[in-house]
Design a protein around this motif. Sequence first.
Motif, PDB file in Angstrom:
ATOM      1  N   LYS A 200       0.831  -1.208   0.000  1.00 46.40           N
ATOM      2  CA  LYS A 200       0.000   0.000   0.000  1.00 46.40           C
ATOM      3  C   LYS A 200       0.864   1.257   0.000  1.00 46.40           C
ATOM      4  O   LYS A 200       0.647   2.180  -0.805  1.00 46.40           O
ATOM      5  N   GLN A 201       1.866   1.299   0.872  1.00 40.28           N
ATOM      6  CA  GLN A 201       2.734   2.470   0.922  1.00 40.28           C
ATOM      7  C   GLN A 201       3.545   2.617  -0.359  1.00 40.28           C
ATOM      8  O   GLN A 201       3.740   3.737  -0.852  1.00 40.28           O
ATOM      9  N   ALA A 202       4.001   1.505  -0.911  1.00 33.73           N
ATOM     10  CA  ALA A 202       4.746   1.569  -2.173  1.00 33.73           C
ATOM     11  C   ALA A 202       3.865   2.134  -3.283  1.00 33.73           C
ATOM     12  O   ALA A 202       4.327   2.940  -4.107  1.00 33.73           O
ATOM     13  N   CYS A 203       2.596   1.727  -3.312  1.00 31.56           N
ATOM     14  CA  CYS A 203       1.668   2.277  -4.305  1.00 31.56           C
ATOM     15  C   CYS A 203       1.512   3.790  -4.126  1.00 31.56           C
ATOM     16  O   CYS A 203       1.562   4.554  -5.102  1.00 31.56           O
ATOM     17  N   LEU A 204       1.321   4.210  -2.885  1.00 26.90           N
ATOM     18  CA  LEU A 204       1.183   5.653  -2.629  1.00 26.90           C
ATOM     19  C   LEU A 204       2.429   6.407  -3.046  1.00 26.90           C
ATOM     20  O   LEU A 204       2.350   7.500  -3.643  1.00 26.90           O
ATOM     21  N   ASP A 205       3.600   5.843  -2.765  1.00 30.11           N
ATOM     22  CA  ASP A 205       4.854   6.488  -3.129  1.00 30.11           C
ATOM     23  C   ASP A 205       4.993   6.636  -4.640  1.00 30.11           C
ATOM     24  O   ASP A 205       5.662   7.572  -5.116  1.00 30.11           O
ATOM     25  N   GLN A 206       4.376   5.718  -5.380  1.00 25.25           N
ATOM     26  CA  GLN A 206       4.445   5.777  -6.847  1.00 25.25           C
ATOM     27  C   GLN A 206       3.328   6.624  -7.449  1.00 25.25           C
ATOM     28  O   GLN A 206       3.243   6.759  -8.673  1.00 25.25           O
ATOM     29  N   GLY A 207       2.453   7.167  -6.602  1.00 17.97           N
ATOM     30  CA  GLY A 207       1.421   8.062  -7.102  1.00 17.97           C
ATOM     31  C   GLY A 207       0.056   7.437  -7.296  1.00 17.97           C
ATOM     32  O   GLY A 207      -0.849   8.084  -7.850  1.00 17.97           O
ATOM     33  N   VAL A 208      -0.142   6.198  -6.839  1.00 18.91           N
ATOM     34  CA  VAL A 208      -1.465   5.583  -6.909  1.00 18.91           C
ATOM     35  C   VAL A 208      -2.394   6.291  -5.929  1.00 18.91           C
ATOM     36  O   VAL A 208      -2.014   6.574  -4.791  1.00 18.91           O
ATOM     37  N   ARG A 209      -3.596   6.601  -6.361  1.00 19.82           N
ATOM     38  CA  ARG A 209      -4.610   7.185  -5.482  1.00 19.82           C
ATOM     39  C   ARG A 209      -5.455   6.055  -4.897  1.00 19.82           C
ATOM     40  O   ARG A 209      -6.068   5.298  -5.633  1.00 19.82           O
ATOM     41  N   ILE A 210      -5.464   5.930  -3.573  1.00 16.87           N
ATOM     42  CA  ILE A 210      -6.158   4.845  -2.898  1.00 16.87           C
ATOM     43  C   ILE A 210      -7.304   5.408  -2.067  1.00 16.87           C
ATOM     44  O   ILE A 210      -7.131   6.361  -1.315  1.00 16.87           O
ATOM     45  N   HIS A 211      -8.461   4.782  -2.205  1.00 15.77           N
ATOM     46  CA  HIS A 211      -9.631   5.142  -1.399  1.00 15.77           C
ATOM     47  C   HIS A 211     -10.120   3.890  -0.677  1.00 15.77           C
ATOM     48  O   HIS A 211     -10.502   2.905  -1.309  1.00 15.77           O
ATOM     49  N   GLU A 212     -10.107   3.929   0.666  1.00 13.37           N
ATOM     50  CA  GLU A 212     -10.601   2.822   1.467  1.00 13.37           C
ATOM     51  C   GLU A 212     -12.031   3.099   1.908  1.00 13.37           C
ATOM     52  O   GLU A 212     -12.545   4.208   1.754  1.00 13.37           O
ATOM     53  N   HIS A 213     -12.670   2.067   2.448  1.00 17.04           N
ATOM     54  CA  HIS A 213     -14.101   2.135   2.778  1.00 17.04           C
ATOM     55  C   HIS A 213     -14.893   2.656   1.585  1.00 17.04           C
ATOM     56  O   HIS A 213     -15.809   3.477   1.728  1.00 17.04           O
ATOM     57  N   THR A 214     -14.551   2.146   0.408  1.00 18.42           N
ATOM     58  CA  THR A 214     -15.166   2.574  -0.850  1.00 18.42           C
ATOM     59  C   THR A 214     -15.509   1.335  -1.672  1.00 18.42           C
ATOM     60  O   THR A 214     -14.812   0.982  -2.629  1.00 18.42           O
ATOM     61  N   PRO A 215     -16.566   0.614  -1.298  1.00 17.88           N
ATOM     62  CA  PRO A 215     -16.929  -0.585  -2.068  1.00 17.88           C
ATOM     63  C   PRO A 215     -17.456  -0.220  -3.452  1.00 17.88           C
ATOM     64  O   PRO A 215     -18.167   0.770  -3.625  1.00 17.88           O
ATOM     65  N   ALA A 216     -17.086  -1.016  -4.430  1.00 15.76           N
ATOM     66  CA  ALA A 216     -17.597  -0.857  -5.790  1.00 15.76           C
ATOM     67  C   ALA A 216     -18.875  -1.668  -5.913  1.00 15.76           C
ATOM     68  O   ALA A 216     -18.895  -2.860  -5.589  1.00 15.76           O
ATOM     69  N   SER A 217     -19.945  -1.040  -6.379  1.00 10.61           N
ATOM     70  CA  SER A 217     -21.244  -1.716  -6.397  1.00 10.61           C
ATOM     71  C   SER A 217     -21.755  -2.023  -7.789  1.00 10.61           C
ATOM     72  O   SER A 217     -22.638  -2.876  -7.942  1.00 10.61           O
ATOM     73  N   ALA A 218     -21.263  -1.360  -8.822  1.00  6.81           N
ATOM     74  CA  ALA A 218     -21.757  -1.600 -10.177  1.00  6.81           C
ATOM     75  C   ALA A 218     -20.687  -1.205 -11.186  1.00  6.81           C
ATOM     76  O   ALA A 218     -19.915  -0.273 -10.964  1.00  6.81           O
ATOM     77  N   LEU A 219     -20.681  -1.936 -12.297  1.00  7.53           N
ATOM     78  CA  LEU A 219     -19.714  -1.703 -13.369  1.00  7.53           C
ATOM     79  C   LEU A 219     -20.483  -1.656 -14.686  1.00  7.53           C
ATOM     80  O   LEU A 219     -21.283  -2.547 -14.977  1.00  7.53           O
ATOM     81  N   ARG A 220     -20.247  -0.597 -15.482  1.00  3.65           N
ATOM     82  CA  ARG A 220     -20.901  -0.528 -16.783  1.00  3.65           C
ATOM     83  C   ARG A 220     -20.029   0.263 -17.750  1.00  3.65           C
ATOM     84  O   ARG A 220     -19.112   0.983 -17.350  1.00  3.65           O
ATOM     85  N   GLU A 221     -20.327   0.088 -19.026  1.00  5.62           N
ATOM     86  CA  GLU A 221     -19.597   0.841 -20.041  1.00  5.62           C
ATOM     87  C   GLU A 221     -20.000   2.309 -19.988  1.00  5.62           C
ATOM     88  O   GLU A 221     -21.133   2.658 -19.688  1.00  5.62           O
ATOM     89  N   HIS A 222     -19.016   3.159 -20.290  1.00  3.18           N
ATOM     90  CA  HIS A 222     -19.249   4.609 -20.272  1.00  3.18           C
ATOM     91  C   HIS A 222     -18.387   5.218 -21.375  1.00  3.18           C
ATOM     92  O   HIS A 222     -17.171   5.378 -21.203  1.00  3.18           O
ATOM     93  N   GLY A 223     -18.988   5.517 -22.472  1.00  2.00           N
ATOM     94  CA  GLY A 223     -18.224   6.040 -23.601  1.00  2.00           C
ATOM     95  C   GLY A 223     -17.190   5.037 -24.063  1.00  2.00           C
ATOM     96  O   GLY A 223     -17.491   3.851 -24.275  1.00  2.00           O
ATOM     97  N   ALA A 224     -15.959   5.491 -24.174  1.00  2.00           N
ATOM     98  CA  ALA A 224     -14.864   4.608 -24.590  1.00  2.00           C
ATOM     99  C   ALA A 224     -14.227   3.883 -23.414  1.00  2.00           C
ATOM    100  O   ALA A 224     -13.261   3.140 -23.591  1.00  2.00           O
ATOM    101  N   GLY A 225     -14.774   4.099 -22.205  1.00  2.00           N
ATOM    102  CA  GLY A 225     -14.205   3.478 -21.022  1.00  2.00           C
ATOM    103  C   GLY A 225     -15.260   2.801 -20.182  1.00  2.00           C
ATOM    104  O   GLY A 225     -16.257   2.292 -20.687  1.00  2.00           O
ATOM    105  N   MET A 226     -15.039   2.797 -18.864  1.00  3.95           N
ATOM    106  CA  MET A 226     -15.923   2.128 -17.929  1.00  3.95           C
ATOM    107  C   MET A 226     -16.265   3.075 -16.782  1.00  3.95           C
ATOM    108  O   MET A 226     -15.485   3.983 -16.462  1.00  3.95           O
ATOM    109  N   ALA A 227     -17.418   2.840 -16.177  1.00  5.80           N
ATOM    110  CA  ALA A 227     -17.822   3.575 -14.975  1.00  5.80           C
ATOM    111  C   ALA A 227     -18.089   2.591 -13.857  1.00  5.80           C
ATOM    112  O   ALA A 227     -18.775   1.580 -14.059  1.00  5.80           O
ATOM    113  N   VAL A 228     -17.545   2.872 -12.682  1.00  8.67           N
ATOM    114  CA  VAL A 228     -17.753   2.033 -11.510  1.00  8.67           C
ATOM    115  C   VAL A 228     -18.403   2.882 -10.426  1.00  8.67           C
ATOM    116  O   VAL A 228     -17.872   3.938 -10.046  1.00  8.67           O
ATOM    117  N   ARG A 229     -19.539   2.424  -9.949  1.00  5.05           N
ATOM    118  CA  ARG A 229     -20.297   3.144  -8.932  1.00  5.05           C
ATOM    119  C   ARG A 229     -19.793   2.779  -7.547  1.00  5.05           C
ATOM    120  O   ARG A 229     -19.502   1.615  -7.246  1.00  5.05           O
TER     121      ARG A 229
END
Length: 464
Positions: A200-229
């Motif tokens: 986790k710390q290595a990811c943060l050091d490399q610039g990864v943005r991490i959000h905890e207590h953030t469950p993903a509930s739905a996945l769908r296509e959105h334009g040329a990419g994806m949207a996750v609720r």
Amino acid sequence: MDSARALSDARPTPFWLEDPGRPTALPTLVGDTRCDLLVVGGGYSGLWTALIAKERDPSLDVVLVEGQEVGWAASGRNGGFCAASLTHGFGNGLQRWPAELGQLERLGVANLDGIEATLERHGIDAEWERTGEIDIATQPHQLDELHEMAEAVGRYGLDITVLDRDELRAQVDSPTFLGGVWDKDGVAMVHPAKLAWGLKQACLDQGVRIHEHTPASALREHGAGMAVRTPYGRVLAGKVALGTNAFPSLLKRVRPYVVPVYDYALMTEPLTAEQLAAVGWHGRQGLSDSANKFHYFRLSADNRILWGGYDAVYRFGGHVRHEYDQRPETFRTLARNFFQCFPQLEGLRFTNAWGGAIDTCSRFSAFFDTVHQGRVAYAAGFTGLGVGATRFGAEVMLDLLSGERTERTELEMVRRKPLPFPPEPVRWAGIGITTRSLEHADRTGGRRNLWLRTLDRMGLGFDS
């Protein structure tokens, strides 16, 4: 002493997650955000994916979302064995991919070396000890099976040491040990939660943005990419990697391939110098016996003994629930079996008793694919050996998302999926019959009944 009394002070929490170095949770995602790659899941699978993605392309904008806290599930409550095997052991690989096994073994060793190199590169103190693992025979028929496996391993040019009864008991002393085989370099011991927190710390050091207590509930296509609720927002991503493993996948088509099976473990208080001398264990190897219902056990950095396994419990419906983390009848069985293995440790007490879900598939090793025109990748089904193999799975997911043809993506193991599990109630009944059949085989010299032989012919091959 009644073995159950040793449980009287055991806390119902994973020992590893009680470490005072546990990091503070990062803020929940609120509102919408955009990124190049979204990683769903803050266990090893997701952490390795995010970190390796940034190492491959530092300019990539990577977001990771985790429903609870990083490492709180299987990645923070396992036994701390980190194996080179990508195939859930040599025997399983030999049965399923004999033509590729040499290649898979080589990739597995490189993967384990890569984990070790990452710990060194990022300064992660995860109590890493590359002491190997000894598979132990506690019944005469298991000796024959281990010797046959050692011969097969040798034909592939791999190094494994056969130990007779006296040689094994000179390493670790138990009256139940009849012999064993020692893989000296293919398994490391690790503090699993510290590994997750370090990644986790290595990811943060490399610039990864991490959000905890953030469950993903739905996945769908959105334009040329994806949207996750998520509960308070959305992530709009060019590509998505799913590392949710035992939890229900955002892709319904994946769910029939994985069942959550609950595994349980105990941790003792630290051994005194006299207790440790009575056991030996100078090499600090990881240990496991060779029964179908097997135990795995190891020393912690402060000389506690982790003792787990034996019962593997599937509950009707395949739900993952907090209340399943505790199972007193299994803890009593584990305690009784512990003192049968180490009678010289009578009086030792357990400080922690816990369980957790394993993402089990019918071939016992991970499977992979992409969906949504290659914009979403997943890896799942590690079946208890994900501490090491999830890093390989992360590499595969990133290869697939990039559209690259690599040595990894050309593997039959990667190109083909396991058989799905049948729907309920057939699933529950079938797993129950299999469990009882494996217990019967342990009691009858390893003889597999008609049910197990039928599964073998179908390619299901339940043997552990």
